[in-house]
Design a protein around this motif. Structure first.
Motif, mmCIF file in Angstrom:
data_model
loop_
_atom_site.group_PDB
_atom_site.id
_atom_site.type_symbol
_atom_site.label_atom_id
_atom_site.label_comp_id
_atom_site.label_asym_id
_atom_site.label_seq_id
_atom_site.Cartn_x
_atom_site.Cartn_y
_atom_site.Cartn_z
ATOM 1 N N GLU A 1 -13.868 69.241 27.063
ATOM 2 C CA GLU A 1 -14.610 68.806 28.248
ATOM 3 C C GLU A 1 -13.977 69.361 29.505
ATOM 4 O O GLU A 1 -14.647 69.878 30.394
ATOM 5 N N ARG B 1 -15.330 59.055 29.820
ATOM 6 C CA ARG B 1 -16.185 58.703 28.683
ATOM 7 C C ARG B 1 -15.637 59.297 27.386
ATOM 8 O O ARG B 1 -15.904 58.798 26.307
ATOM 9 N N SER C 1 -21.649 63.518 20.105
ATOM 10 C CA SER C 1 -22.956 63.333 20.755
ATOM 11 C C SER C 1 -22.842 63.405 22.272
ATOM 12 O O SER C 1 -23.761 63.865 22.948
ATOM 13 N N LEU C 2 -21.731 62.930 22.810
ATOM 14 C CA LEU C 2 -21.544 62.914 24.262
ATOM 15 C C LEU C 2 -21.338 64.314 24.839
ATOM 16 O O LEU C 2 -21.796 64.605 25.947
ATOM 17 N N TYR C 3 -20.702 65.208 24.092
ATOM 18 C CA TYR C 3 -20.357 66.523 24.636
ATOM 19 C C TYR C 3 -21.583 67.330 25.093
ATOM 20 O O TYR C 3 -21.588 67.826 26.231
ATOM 21 N N PRO C 4 -22.645 67.466 24.301
ATOM 22 C CA PRO C 4 -23.824 68.208 24.805
ATOM 23 C C PRO C 4 -24.454 67.525 26.025
ATOM 24 O O PRO C 4 -24.934 68.203 26.935
ATOM 25 N N LYS C 5 -24.427 66.206 26.049
ATOM 26 C CA LYS C 5 -24.939 65.468 27.214
ATOM 27 C C LYS C 5 -24.119 65.816 28.448
ATOM 28 O O LYS C 5 -24.657 66.062 29.528
ATOM 29 N N PHE C 6 -22.809 65.855 28.301
ATOM 30 C CA PHE C 6 -21.908 66.230 29.392
ATOM 31 C C PHE C 6 -22.234 67.629 29.913
ATOM 32 O O PHE C 6 -22.296 67.860 31.122
ATOM 33 N N ARG D 1 -25.080 69.233 29.769
ATOM 34 C CA ARG D 1 -26.350 69.174 30.516
ATOM 35 C C ARG D 1 -26.122 68.606 31.911
ATOM 36 O O ARG D 1 -26.698 69.073 32.891
ATOM 37 N N GLU D 2 -25.277 67.587 32.025
ATOM 38 C CA GLU D 2 -24.969 66.993 33.331
ATOM 39 C C GLU D 2 -24.282 67.993 34.251
ATOM 40 O O GLU D 2 -24.554 67.999 35.457
#
Length: 147
Positions: free
Chosen positions: A88, A78, A136-141, A143-144
């Motif tokens: 990441e 992603r 935006s994707l990095y904090p979501k990653f 959390r995952e």
């Protein structure tokens, strides 16, 4: 197998001692552990085993489901173009419990290269969404990873 290295011995002034005589360096004593990172945005240069494709490799482990998995994680696809892919990977390695060390008697060479088209898109925050999307994707990653 020899885990040491050899060099010409030197006096405190740096002059070579008797020519031809070698002294052994214990590289294991020179490795410095990194106990913590000050930031989740840190992207050190890392050297890890490649994800092997053979089940006979000693670098393969089996997951709880019995499926063969590589020891090192793959990059999260992603994160594309430019931005956050190395951060990441570092976060993923930290989450998996990898230990980080500094090899002070080693070096790496980074070959300069022209600015890529992807970096130009990344830098164009007014006309492109890539920078915003990856940020935006990095904090979501993260959390995952914690799930």
């Amino acid at each position: 197998y020899d885990d040491g290295d050899y060099r010409e011995p030197r006096t405190e002034a740096g002059d070579k001692k008797k020519r031809g005589r070698k002294e052994k360096i214990d590289l294991a004593r020179k490795i410095k552990s990194v106990k913590c990172f000050d930031s989740l945005r840190y992207e050190p240069w890392v050297v890890i085993r490649w994800c092997p494709s053979s089940s006979s490799s000693k670098y393969i482990e089996k997951g709880e489901d019995g499926r063969i998995r590589p020891v090192a994680p793959y990059f999260d696809e992603r994160f594309h173009g430019y931005g956050k892919n190395k951060i990441e990977m570092t976060s993923h390695l930290r989450f998996l419990g990898y230990e980080f060390s500094i090899l002070p008697m080693s070096f790496i060479i980074h070959q300069p290269h022209p600015v890529s088209k992807a970096k130009i898109v990344w830098q164009n925050v007014e006309g492109e969404d890539l920078h915003y999307d990856m940020d935006s994707l990095y904090p979501k990653f993260l959390r995952e990873l914690a799930m």
